[in-house]
Design an enzyme around this catalytic site. Structure first.
Site, PDB file in Angstrom:
ATOM      1  N   HIS A  74      -5.332  45.714  51.704  1.00 51.55           N
ATOM      2  CA  HIS A  74      -6.810  45.190  51.851  1.00 51.55           C
ATOM      3  C   HIS A  74      -6.958  43.845  50.543  1.00 51.55           C
ATOM      4  CE1 HIS A  74     -10.428  45.891  54.168  1.00 51.55           C
ATOM      5  NE2 HIS A  74     -10.653  45.852  53.101  1.00 51.55           N
ATOM      6  N   ASN A  96     -14.962  43.968  55.824  1.00 47.27           N
ATOM      7  CA  ASN A  96     -16.616  43.714  55.641  1.00 47.27           C
ATOM      8  C   ASN A  96     -16.629  43.332  54.530  1.00 47.27           C
ATOM      9  OD1 ASN A  96     -17.366  46.640  56.597  1.00 47.27           O
ATOM     10  ND2 ASN A  96     -15.894  47.656  55.674  1.00 47.27           N
ATOM     11  N   ASN A 126     -16.979  45.493  49.848  1.00 47.07           N
ATOM     12  CA  ASN A 126     -18.219  44.578  51.125  1.00 47.07           C
ATOM     13  C   ASN A 126     -18.995  44.358  49.807  1.00 47.07           C
ATOM     14  OD1 ASN A 126     -16.475  47.145  52.106  1.00 47.07           O
ATOM     15  ND2 ASN A 126     -18.306  48.651  52.263  1.00 47.07           N
TER      16      ASN A 126
END
Length: 275
Positions: free
Chosen positions: A76, A172, A126
């Site tokens: 990620h 996100n 996020n």
């Protein structure tokens, strides 16, 4: 009739579950947007006075490696790995410095005649957009001059490509940037990480670290990604200098609808060895 009754019972059982799931997703996104706003404290303004170290003349660009702080080795956070490789290529990897004003780490450099700010947000994925919007405001950089580097589930490891604006498509970090900048015109370098196999959840997959075999592919991907970033930044500078090229569109979702995908380059959307 038994089949119809069974279907009706099944539908009555499933419908509340679907509604609860949709409510949860909606509330999660709403809470994230509220948190973005609280942390940002003010709307994005591209006319704020830029940092003194950025010259008052010349184009300015912001390259952002999206990720989670403290999890730089995970799939990620591959955007951070690409940014680190870019800093190394520019021979400025020792110049990272923390900047509380933008909630991140920055390097101010120059590529040809373009002043470039490299940004590693120090906020969770996020809410990465808070850091991006603060940096854009501080350094006087327009949304269309921001390039986000992030992981892409829908591309296998070894594939990369440039996307000119558009929706977050479930990412996100990108969604937070769109929300905080109030536009989706930002360019994006999408670095494939592939989808999980077997019973591995998406969350566990993206937050997991690359395997030894994947790292062999990743080394080639980092080189290709940096090549593509440098090529993209050079192309943008050439377009800016050309008297026949139109001016960049104003930020906003409407402007994003007028863009087209760039022609493929050797590094763009290419497979790394072993993928």
């Amino acid at each position: 009739m038994n089949l119809i009754d069974a279907w009706n019972r099944f539908r009555r059982f499933v419908s509340p579950l679907i509604n609860e799931f949709l409510t949860f997703v909606t509330m999660r996104r709403l809470l994230t947007r509220v948190l973005n706003r609280v942390l940002l404290n003010e709307s994005f303004s591209p006319v704020m006075v830029p940092e003194a170290e950025i010259h008052s003349h010349g184009r300015r660009k912001l390259v952002v490696g999206l990720g989670n702080p403290g999890m730089e080795g995970t799939r990620h956070s591959v955007g951070m790995a690409v940014l680190g490789a870019l800093a190394a290529r520019l021979d400025v990897a020792d110049r990272w410095r923390g900047d509380k004003q933008v909630s991140g780490e920055v390097i101010v450099s120059e590529i040809q005649h373009t002043h470039v700010v490299l940004l590693r947000p120090r906020l969770l994925m996020n809410i990465n957009g808070v850091s991006v919007a603060k940096a854009a405001g501080k350094y006087g950089i327009r949304p269309e001059d921001i390039l986000l580097v992030h992981d892409e589930l829908d591309k296998p490891l070894g594939k990369i490509n440039i996307k000119h604006g558009g929706s977050a498509r479930g990412h996100n970090g990108v969604r937070s940037c769109v929300d905080c900048l109030q536009t989706d015109v930002m360019q994006r370098l999408r670095v494939g990480i592939g989808r999980p196999t077997g019973k591995t959840s998406v969350e566990r997959h993206v937050l997991g670290r690359f395997s030894s075999e994947e790292r062999k592919v990743l080394d080639s991907v980092l080189v290709q990604s940096v090549d593509l970033l440098l090529s993209q930044l050079s192309q943008q500078e050439s377009k800016q200098d050309s008297p026949s090229s139109p001016s960049s569109p104003a930020g906003g979702r409407g402007a994003a609808q007028k863009r087209t995908e760039p022609r493929a380059s050797p590094a763009e959307d290419s497979s790394a060895a072993g993928s």
